[in-house]
Motif scaffolding. Structure first.
Motif, PDB file in Angstrom:
ATOM      1  N   ALA A 199      39.823  43.538  48.938  1.00 14.42           N
ATOM      2  CA  ALA A 199      40.066  42.331  48.152  1.00 14.42           C
ATOM      3  C   ALA A 199      41.471  41.803  48.394  1.00 14.42           C
ATOM      4  N   LEU A 200      42.457  42.708  48.491  1.00 13.32           N
ATOM      5  CA  LEU A 200      43.826  42.269  48.743  1.00 13.32           C
ATOM      6  C   LEU A 200      43.959  41.665  50.138  1.00 13.32           C
ATOM      7  N   ALA A 210      40.132  33.622  35.946  1.00 14.24           N
ATOM      8  CA  ALA A 210      39.620  33.751  34.584  1.00 14.24           C
ATOM      9  C   ALA A 210      38.351  34.598  34.565  1.00 14.24           C
ATOM     10  N   THR A 211      37.486  34.410  35.568  1.00 12.78           N
ATOM     11  CA  THR A 211      36.272  35.228  35.677  1.00 12.78           C
ATOM     12  C   THR A 211      36.638  36.701  35.820  1.00 12.78           C
ATOM     13  N   PHE A 236      38.017  44.275  42.101  1.00 15.57           N
ATOM     14  CA  PHE A 236      37.880  43.409  43.288  1.00 15.57           C
ATOM     15  C   PHE A 236      38.021  41.946  42.897  1.00 15.57           C
ATOM     16  N   LEU A 237      37.295  41.536  41.851  1.00 14.65           N
ATOM     17  CA  LEU A 237      37.352  40.146  41.414  1.00 14.65           C
ATOM     18  C   LEU A 237      38.755  39.752  40.958  1.00 14.65           C
ATOM     19  N   ALA A 243      34.212  33.897  29.925  1.00 18.39           N
ATOM     20  CA  ALA A 243      32.921  34.316  29.378  1.00 18.39           C
ATOM     21  C   ALA A 243      31.950  34.680  30.490  1.00 18.39           C
ATOM     22  N   VAL A 244      31.967  33.930  31.590  1.00 14.92           N
ATOM     23  CA  VAL A 244      31.098  34.241  32.731  1.00 14.92           C
ATOM     24  C   VAL A 244      31.420  35.632  33.274  1.00 14.92           C
ATOM     25  N   GLY A 245      32.699  35.916  33.447  1.00 17.92           N
ATOM     26  CA  GLY A 245      33.093  37.229  33.932  1.00 17.92           C
ATOM     27  C   GLY A 245      32.690  38.342  32.988  1.00 17.92           C
ATOM     28  N   PHE A 246      32.845  38.091  31.693  1.00 12.46           N
ATOM     29  CA  PHE A 246      32.453  39.086  30.694  1.00 12.46           C
ATOM     30  C   PHE A 246      30.958  39.376  30.776  1.00 12.46           C
ATOM     31  N   VAL A 247      30.148  38.319  30.857  1.00  5.85           N
ATOM     32  CA  VAL A 247      28.687  38.483  30.915  1.00  5.85           C
ATOM     33  C   VAL A 247      28.275  39.247  32.169  1.00  5.85           C
TER      34      VAL A 247
END
Length: 230
Positions: free
Chosen positions: A13-14, A36-37, A127-128, A217-221
């Motif tokens: 990822a880096l 934010a995700t 990673f995200l 919220a998308v990332g949390f879900v």
């Protein structure tokens, strides 16, 4: 085999983020949405993969103390890094390294006795988080006049350091007492939480204030769904 796959996924990822920031187009709103995700996903991972397992294997007071210690250590080091490097790409690189070392150490610990989906949840969240932060930091380094090759080399060195942290966590802590592993997880959780408040969410809001809350919220879900499957 699982250890190798996880290390490759997390550290790539880096490298991919740095390459993206140095050689590709990076719209600010896309960057903010992705960050934010990542923050929303890390909320789930901190609780389900770090704090909850820690609280099951050590007294709650110890866990909370280790968590607060992790946050304080991150904030103190982050302060000195910003004093030295400022808030640009160098500061972001240092911040990712500061919270990435305990994150990846905890990731290596999490591999001990964990199911593949549990590990995938934490690795995926990291990673995200690392991908857009590396892209933004590398782009700022380029804007500050650092050569592309030198900037990419710095991010590659950080990736190697984080990979080593995960390997050390997995190999050297195999026989460690459960209480010690729990406190390492809690310390890492504190560092991650502090980085969310000081680096991740503020940057996401600056780049994409309209959709930052939705992206969180998308990332949390996404992360919670993956955790539930595990």
């Amino acid at each position: 085999m699982t250890m190798a796959i996880v290390v490759i996924v997390v550290t790539s990822a880096l490298l991919a983020g740095a390459a993206w920031g140095l050689f590709g187009a990076l719209p600010k709103r896309v960057e903010g949405f992705l960050i934010a995700t990542a923050g929303g996903a890390l909320i789930v991972s901190v609780v389900s993969e770090l704090v909850e397992p820690a609280s099951q294997n050590a007294p709650l007071l110890w866990v909370m103390a280790a968590l607060m210690l992790g946050a304080v250590v991150f904030l103190v080091l982050d302060y000195f890094v910003k004093q030295k490097f400022g808030g640009g790409g160098g500061g972001l690189l240092a911040a990712i390294t500061l919270d990435g070392i305990p994150e990846n150490l905890a990731l290596g610990v999490a591999l001990i006795g964990a199911s593949p989906l549990q590990v995938a949840s934490l690795a995926g969240s990291i990673f995200l988080s690392n991908l857009p932060e590396a892209a933004g930091g590398a782009k700022e380094m380029r804007n500050d006049g650092l050569s592309k090759s030198k900037a990419f080399g710095l991010w590659a060195a950080a990736a190697a350091m984080l990979a080593a942290s995960a390997i050390i966590g997995n190999l050297l802590l195999q026989g460690a007492p459960q209480e010690a592993l729990a406190l390492i997880r809690a310390f890492a959780a504190g560092a991650v939480i502090a980085s969310l408040g000081t680096e991740v969410f503020p940057q996401a809001y600056r780049e994409d204030h309209l959709l930052a809350g939705f992206a969180t919220a998308v990332g949390f879900v996404l992360a919670y769904s993956l955790t539930a499957l595990g």
